[in-house]
Design a protein around this motif. Structure first.
Motif, short mmCIF file in Angstrom:
data_model
loop_
_atom_site.label_atom_id
_atom_site.label_comp_id
_atom_site.label_asym_id
_atom_site.label_seq_id
_atom_site.Cartn_x
_atom_site.Cartn_y
_atom_site.Cartn_z
N PHE A 53 0.82 -1.21 0.00
CA PHE A 53 0.00 0.00 0.00
C PHE A 53 0.86 1.27 0.00
O PHE A 53 0.68 2.17 -0.82
CB PHE A 53 -0.93 -0.04 1.22
CG PHE A 53 -1.60 1.27 1.53
CD1 PHE A 53 -2.62 1.75 0.74
CD2 PHE A 53 -1.20 2.03 2.64
CE1 PHE A 53 -3.24 2.95 1.02
CE2 PHE A 53 -1.81 3.22 2.92
CZ PHE A 53 -2.83 3.69 2.12
N GLU A 54 1.80 1.35 0.94
CA GLU A 54 2.60 2.57 1.06
C GLU A 54 3.42 2.84 -0.20
O GLU A 54 3.59 3.98 -0.61
CB GLU A 54 3.53 2.48 2.28
CG GLU A 54 2.81 2.48 3.61
CD GLU A 54 2.50 1.07 4.07
OE1 GLU A 54 2.52 0.14 3.22
OE2 GLU A 54 2.22 0.89 5.27
N HIS A 55 3.96 1.77 -0.79
CA HIS A 55 4.75 1.91 -2.01
C HIS A 55 3.88 2.48 -3.14
O HIS A 55 4.30 3.38 -3.88
CB HIS A 55 5.32 0.54 -2.40
CG HIS A 55 6.30 0.60 -3.52
ND1 HIS A 55 7.09 -0.48 -3.87
CD2 HIS A 55 6.62 1.59 -4.40
CE1 HIS A 55 7.86 -0.14 -4.89
NE2 HIS A 55 7.58 1.09 -5.24
N ALA A 56 2.65 1.96 -3.29
CA ALA A 56 1.76 2.43 -4.35
C ALA A 56 1.39 3.90 -4.14
O ALA A 56 1.36 4.69 -5.09
CB ALA A 56 0.50 1.57 -4.39
N VAL A 57 1.12 4.29 -2.89
CA VAL A 57 0.81 5.70 -2.61
C VAL A 57 2.01 6.58 -2.95
O VAL A 57 1.86 7.66 -3.55
CB VAL A 57 0.41 5.88 -1.13
CG1 VAL A 57 0.27 7.37 -0.79
CG2 VAL A 57 -0.92 5.17 -0.84
N GLU A 58 3.21 6.13 -2.60
CA GLU A 58 4.42 6.89 -2.94
C GLU A 58 4.57 7.07 -4.44
O GLU A 58 4.99 8.15 -4.92
CB GLU A 58 5.65 6.18 -2.37
CG GLU A 58 5.77 6.25 -0.86
CD GLU A 58 6.85 5.32 -0.31
OE1 GLU A 58 7.57 4.72 -1.14
OE2 GLU A 58 6.95 5.18 0.92
N GLU A 59 4.25 6.02 -5.20
CA GLU A 59 4.34 6.11 -6.66
C GLU A 59 3.36 7.16 -7.21
O GLU A 59 3.69 7.91 -8.13
CB GLU A 59 4.06 4.74 -7.29
CG GLU A 59 5.15 3.72 -7.09
CD GLU A 59 6.42 4.10 -7.82
OE1 GLU A 59 6.34 4.58 -8.98
OE2 GLU A 59 7.51 3.92 -7.24
N ILE A 60 2.16 7.19 -6.65
CA ILE A 60 1.18 8.20 -7.07
C ILE A 60 1.70 9.60 -6.76
O ILE A 60 1.64 10.51 -7.60
CB ILE A 60 -0.18 7.97 -6.39
CG1 ILE A 60 -0.79 6.62 -6.82
CG2 ILE A 60 -1.13 9.13 -6.71
CD1 ILE A 60 -1.15 6.52 -8.28
N LEU A 61 2.25 9.78 -5.55
CA LEU A 61 2.78 11.09 -5.17
C LEU A 61 3.94 11.50 -6.07
O LEU A 61 4.06 12.67 -6.46
CB LEU A 61 3.24 11.06 -3.71
CG LEU A 61 2.15 10.85 -2.66
CD1 LEU A 61 2.77 10.75 -1.26
CD2 LEU A 61 1.13 11.97 -2.69
N THR A 62 4.78 10.54 -6.43
CA THR A 62 5.91 10.81 -7.32
C THR A 62 5.44 11.26 -8.69
O THR A 62 6.10 12.08 -9.35
CB THR A 62 6.80 9.55 -7.45
OG1 THR A 62 7.30 9.19 -6.17
CG2 THR A 62 7.96 9.80 -8.40
N GLY A 63 4.29 10.75 -9.12
CA GLY A 63 3.77 11.10 -10.45
C GLY A 63 3.05 12.43 -10.51
O GLY A 63 2.61 12.85 -11.59
N SER A 64 2.94 13.13 -9.38
CA SER A 64 2.26 14.42 -9.35
C SER A 64 2.98 15.44 -10.22
O SER A 64 4.20 15.63 -10.10
CB SER A 64 2.19 14.93 -7.91
OG SER A 64 1.60 16.21 -7.85
N GLY A 65 2.24 16.07 -11.13
CA GLY A 65 2.82 17.08 -11.99
C GLY A 65 3.42 16.54 -13.26
O GLY A 65 3.78 17.31 -14.16
N SER A 66 3.57 15.22 -13.36
CA SER A 66 4.06 14.61 -14.59
C SER A 66 2.96 13.72 -15.17
O SER A 66 2.32 14.07 -16.15
CB SER A 66 5.35 13.83 -14.33
OG SER A 66 5.16 12.88 -13.30
#
Length: 249
Positions: free
Chosen positions: A196-209
């Motif tokens: 779960f935490e890894h997937a949320v981090e991936e979403i946050l990383t994709g912000s703005g791109s």
């Protein structure tokens, strides 16, 4: 004079009775139209559900992914734009987002591994095909554009049209976040579910791109509730720092 007044009064009474008759008739007609509209809407929604079932009929995992993603996308939309969330066609767009995959060969759609460049070219046609399939369903309105645009990226690097930023329909921007999150946290033939935490981090990383920053921000707020809403999410074992085994999705 009295006789004239009596005639005028009778005429007014007749006019009032006629107006009342017309009012009752119009009210009955309006009720009939409302009922017809309700039945037509119900029939349209039933057709949408049937189409969605046809799309997912080949794959139980796809059906489960679809329902989870639609539920999450509607919940997230309600946080971002409650008025949009009440638009019945939005759920139709979410349900039918991958209807164009009906035209994609099974060997590509269910390939247990990465696609070749040529296979990706075929796969990337499904949003446009889906929009063409739904184009004549006038009751869907703007939902067709969500189907066409759900693989567009905030940066403009998506497909099929390379739309950028707010040129991408809001519904598509919301759905793409939820679709990516559920895909990452679901088992696939070629990989396990991400924690779960890894997937949320991936979403946050994709912000703005890849993703709309405002949608990501709303998703991050909602994410704290997700383990409760979907118990099958795979968390990290905080005592060891390792990923726990999937609880079953």
């Amino acid at each position: 004079m009295a006789e004239r007044d009596e005639v005028a009064e009778n005429q007014l009474l007749t006019y009032a009775r006629e107006l009342n008759r017309v009012f009752r008739s119009e009210r009955a007609l309006a009720a009939e139209l409302d009922e017809t509209t309700r039945r037509l809407r119900a029939a349209n929604l039933a057709a949408v559900r049937t189409l969605a079932l046809v799309v997912g009929a080949r794959d139980e995992a796809a059906r489960s992914h679809l329902q989870r993603t639609v539920d999450l996308a509607l919940r997230l939309t309600d946080r971002i734009d409650p008025l949009l969330a009440r638009d019945g066609t939005l759920g139709c767009a979410f349900l039918l987002h991958d209807i164009g995959e009906m035209a994609i060969p099974e060997a590509i759609l269910h390939k247990p591994g990465p696609l070749t460049p040529d296979e990706w070219e075929v796969m990337r046609t499904h949003p446009e095909i889906g929009a063409r399939i739904l184009a004549d369903m006038e009751f869907l309105g703007d939902a067709v554009e969500i189907v066409r645009s759900h693989h567009e990226r905030w940066s403009g690097d998506g497909y099929p049209e390379g739309l950028e930023g707010e040129d991408i329909p809001l519904g598509a921007r919301i759905f793409s976040v939820c679709d990516a999150f559920d895909a990452m946290t679901s088992e696939r033939p070629y990989r396990g579910a991400l924690p779960f935490e890894h997937a949320v981090e991936e979403i946050l990383t994709g912000s703005g791109s890849q993703f709309d920053p405002e949608v990501v921000k709303a998703f991050a707020d909602l994410a704290t509730d997700l383990p409760t809403l979907r118990p099958g999410l795979r968390p990290r074992d905080r005592s060891t720092g390792e990923d726990e085994a999937p609880a079953g999705i």
